[in-house]
Motif scaffolding. Structure first.
Motif, PDB file in Angstrom:
ATOM      1  N   MET A  56       0.788  -1.023   0.169  1.00  0.00           N
ATOM      2  CA  MET A  56       0.131  -0.125  -0.003  1.00  0.00           C
ATOM      3  C   MET A  56       0.801   1.238  -0.062  1.00  0.00           C
ATOM      4  N   ARG A  57       0.191   2.144  -0.646  1.00  0.00           N
ATOM      5  CA  ARG A  57       0.705   3.766  -0.383  1.00  0.00           C
ATOM      6  C   ARG A  57      -0.042   4.622   0.264  1.00  0.00           C
ATOM      7  N   ILE A  58       0.545   5.199   1.142  1.00  0.00           N
ATOM      8  CA  ILE A  58      -0.366   6.391   1.732  1.00  0.00           C
ATOM      9  C   ILE A  58       0.273   7.735   1.733  1.00  0.00           C
ATOM     10  N   GLY A  59      -0.274   8.703   1.182  1.00  0.00           N
ATOM     11  CA  GLY A  59       0.064  10.217   0.817  1.00  0.00           C
ATOM     12  C   GLY A  59      -0.950  10.932   0.797  1.00  0.00           C
ATOM     13  N   ILE A  73      -5.309   6.614   0.496  1.00  0.00           N
ATOM     14  CA  ILE A  73      -4.766   5.295   0.527  1.00  0.00           C
ATOM     15  C   ILE A  73      -4.937   4.637  -0.836  1.00  0.00           C
ATOM     16  N   THR A  74      -3.830   4.017  -1.329  1.00  0.00           N
ATOM     17  CA  THR A  74      -3.682   3.436  -2.689  1.00  0.00           C
ATOM     18  C   THR A  74      -3.432   2.000  -2.119  1.00  0.00           C
ATOM     19  N   ASP A 112      -8.379   4.254  -2.848  1.00  0.00           N
ATOM     20  CA  ASP A 112      -7.952   3.639  -4.322  1.00  0.00           C
ATOM     21  C   ASP A 112      -7.785   2.251  -4.245  1.00  0.00           C
ATOM     22  N   LEU A 113      -8.557   1.484  -4.500  1.00  0.00           N
ATOM     23  CA  LEU A 113      -8.348   0.096  -4.729  1.00  0.00           C
ATOM     24  C   LEU A 113      -8.128  -0.439  -6.290  1.00  0.00           C
TER      25      LEU A 113
END
Length: 214
Positions: A56-59, A73-74, A112-113
């Motif tokens: 996951m990416r959190i930005g 959250i991606t 974003d899934l």
């Protein structure tokens, strides 16, 4: 890249604290490391039957109208065959929102899934995977650190990003680990109050960095 190189990169990534993410609004003066957030979100996603979470990416959220300090959250994930994708995605999105906002205190603008693969069955657990070591717990007699340690939910002061207490004119910042099960934003608020009360100067700005959940 060789297998050894890939393993080394994976370990390095797990040990890296990543960027600092805001807890609550900017006025809270509280942050948490991306590593700590990702560990919580990974556990939440892994608890959704039929979903196999990826990295996951959190930005920062960049959508027009998003709240200041809101995050995106991606989350890529594999879907196990037999699961209806819309329902699976909704369960996963709900789990991530709940873990991020209710469990941690982040402001989340969206999740974003992305389905990256379809699986015949869930993968076998990696029995050889070791947990990444958490930050060290340095000894300190700094009044700000001692005040923080007296707050319920504080597991230790830490030195992941430098000394556990950093001072500049008019401000002090404390780095710490939060007890697993405690909400980091609530603990950070209580620490700010305790440190401000323990300080010799009125009106000093207190910041808190959560480096780990223990």
């Amino acid at each position: 890249m060789t297998t050894a190189d890939g393993w080394t990169a994976a370990v390095r990534d797990r040990l890296s604290p990543g960027r600092l993410l805001p807890l609550g609004a900017a006025a809270e003066r509280a942050w948490i490391t991306e590593r700590a957030v990702r560990e919580v979100l990974d556990r939440a996603a892994s608890g959704v039957p039929g979903a196999v979470p990826g990295r996951m990416r959190i930005g920062p959220a960049e959508e027009p109208g998003a709240e200041p300090d809101a995050l995106l959250i991606t989350a890529p994930f594999g879907a196990v065959a037999g699961e209806a994708l819309p329902e699976l995605a909704e369960r996963l999105r709900t789990a991530l929102f709940t873990a991020a906002e209710d469990g941690l205190g982040l402001v989340v603008a969206g999740v974003d899934l992305r389905v990256t693969e379809l699986l015949d069955a869930p993968p076998e657990p990696d029995a050889g995977a070791a947990a990444a070591p958490g930050p060290t717990s340095p000894a300190t007699d700094d009044p700000a650190a001692l005040a923080a340690l007296g707050v319920a939910g504080v597991a230790a002061v830490t030195d992941t990003l430098g000394p556990p207490v950093r001072r500049r004119p008019g401000e002090v910042r404390v780095e710490l680990a939060v007890t697993a099960g405690s909400r980091p934003l609530d603990v950070a608020r209580a620490v700010r109050t305790a440190v401000a009360a323990a300080g010799p100067d009125d009106g000093i700005a207190v910041g808190v960095v959560v480096s780990d959940l223990r």
